[in-house]
Motif scaffolding. Structure first.
Motif, mmCIF file in Angstrom:
data_model
loop_
_atom_site.group_PDB
_atom_site.id
_atom_site.type_symbol
_atom_site.label_atom_id
_atom_site.label_comp_id
_atom_site.label_asym_id
_atom_site.label_seq_id
_atom_site.Cartn_x
_atom_site.Cartn_y
_atom_site.Cartn_z
ATOM 1 N N GLN A 1 0.850 -1.185 0.000
ATOM 2 C CA GLN A 1 0.000 0.000 0.000
ATOM 3 C C GLN A 1 0.885 1.233 0.000
ATOM 4 O O GLN A 1 0.982 1.963 0.968
ATOM 5 N N HIS A 2 1.606 1.425 -1.119
ATOM 6 C CA HIS A 2 2.490 2.579 -1.284
ATOM 7 C C HIS A 2 3.552 2.617 -0.180
ATOM 8 O O HIS A 2 3.832 3.667 0.408
ATOM 9 N N ARG B 1 6.836 0.215 -8.583
ATOM 10 C CA ARG B 1 5.684 1.124 -8.532
ATOM 11 C C ARG B 1 4.425 0.461 -9.074
ATOM 12 O O ARG B 1 3.321 0.725 -8.596
ATOM 13 N N HIS C 1 3.575 -2.390 -8.525
ATOM 14 C CA HIS C 1 3.077 -3.234 -7.446
ATOM 15 C C HIS C 1 2.952 -2.454 -6.136
ATOM 16 O O HIS C 1 2.988 -3.013 -5.048
ATOM 17 N N LYS C 2 2.792 -1.131 -6.252
ATOM 18 C CA LYS C 2 2.481 -0.248 -5.119
ATOM 19 C C LYS C 2 3.603 -0.157 -4.083
ATOM 20 O O LYS C 2 3.351 0.077 -2.908
#
Length: 251
Positions: free
Chosen positions: A50-51, A76, A78-79
């Motif tokens: 989640q970032h 990025r 894949h967060k």
């Protein structure tokens, strides 16, 4: 008057600090191999992706030139948010700077400590002292509860891929504990705790002393600055209730 004018001109201050950061230690520079593994991890532990900011460690790679831009793009996708690179030759450092990333020198020989990578969220740490117990759940199925004895230290990740995680000790700042079920910490919780990593909204987090950098149940987060200060330093339980995290004292 001049002092007030100077104060009004101050837009920021520099402060030293130690922020929790996940190190993604690369053993391959092939972006497609990295993509395949990340895709598998994302399906197993979506709450982690989640970032999350990560430092890309390339110290194990003996390659002066890396496809760093492609590797960052895969992360990025894949967060994961690459924020810096650690190690590598001069071309790697220049590439990092060109991409707007920070660069850290390699950890000195003799002081190096291998940090557990994202895969530790799924695979048990065989070097740690652990035990597995079987616990019955209402539908008659069984889940494995992982018992971890000792302090979870900064940079370390300990997980229970299928059931609850019980930590007989503290979780230091910069450490992460993750579980498919609930997390029980018989000590101070100062790092990050992510329960219900596969989406189990009935999971909870329990600890004897709350100082957590981040709490998450089924992907729903609270950071330290969002926690009621009256709860800090106390024994608490955390649940996902009515579409939000509820933190209340134990007892």
């Amino acid at each position: 008057m001049s002092l007030n004018a100077d104060s009004a001109d101050i837009a920021f201050t520099f402060k030293g600090g130690m922020l929790p950061m996940t190190v993604m230690e690369l053993s391959s520079a092939d972006p497609e191999r990295i993509r395949r593994q990340l895709a598998g991890k994302l399906s197993q532990s979506p709450a982690f992706f989640q970032h999350t900011p990560v430092v890309l460690s390339v110290e194990k790679l003996d390659e002066p030139h890396l496809a760093l831009e492609r590797i960052c793009a895969v992360c990025r996708d894949h967060k994961l948010l690459p924020v810096a690179v650690r190690g590598g030759a001069e071309p790697v450092r220049q590439s990092a700077w060109a991409l707007g990333l920070g660069w850290f020198a390699p950890v000195e020989e003799g002081r190096a400590r291998i940090l557990e990578s994202v895969s530790r969220m799924i695979e048990p740490d065989v070097a740690a002292e652990t035990a597995a117990a079987e616990q019955e759940i209402p539908d008659g199925a069984t889940v494995a509860t992982r018992l971890y004895r000792g302090t979870v230290r900064s940079g370390q990740q300990v997980s229970a891929a299928e059931g609850d995680l019980v930590v007989i000790g503290a979780v230091n700042a910069g450490a992460e504990v993750l579980a498919a079920g609930s997390i029980h910490v018989y000590g101070a919780l100062r790092g990050r705790a992510l329960a219900g990593i596969h989406g189990n909204t009935h999971a909870g987090i329990y600890c004897r002393e709350l100082e957590a950098e981040l709490l998450s149940v089924a992907g729903n987060y609270k950071r330290l600055e969002d926690i009621d200060s009256q709860l800090l330093g106390r024994g608490v339980e955390v649940h996902f209730i009515k579409e939000q995290l509820e933190i209340k004292p134990l007892g």
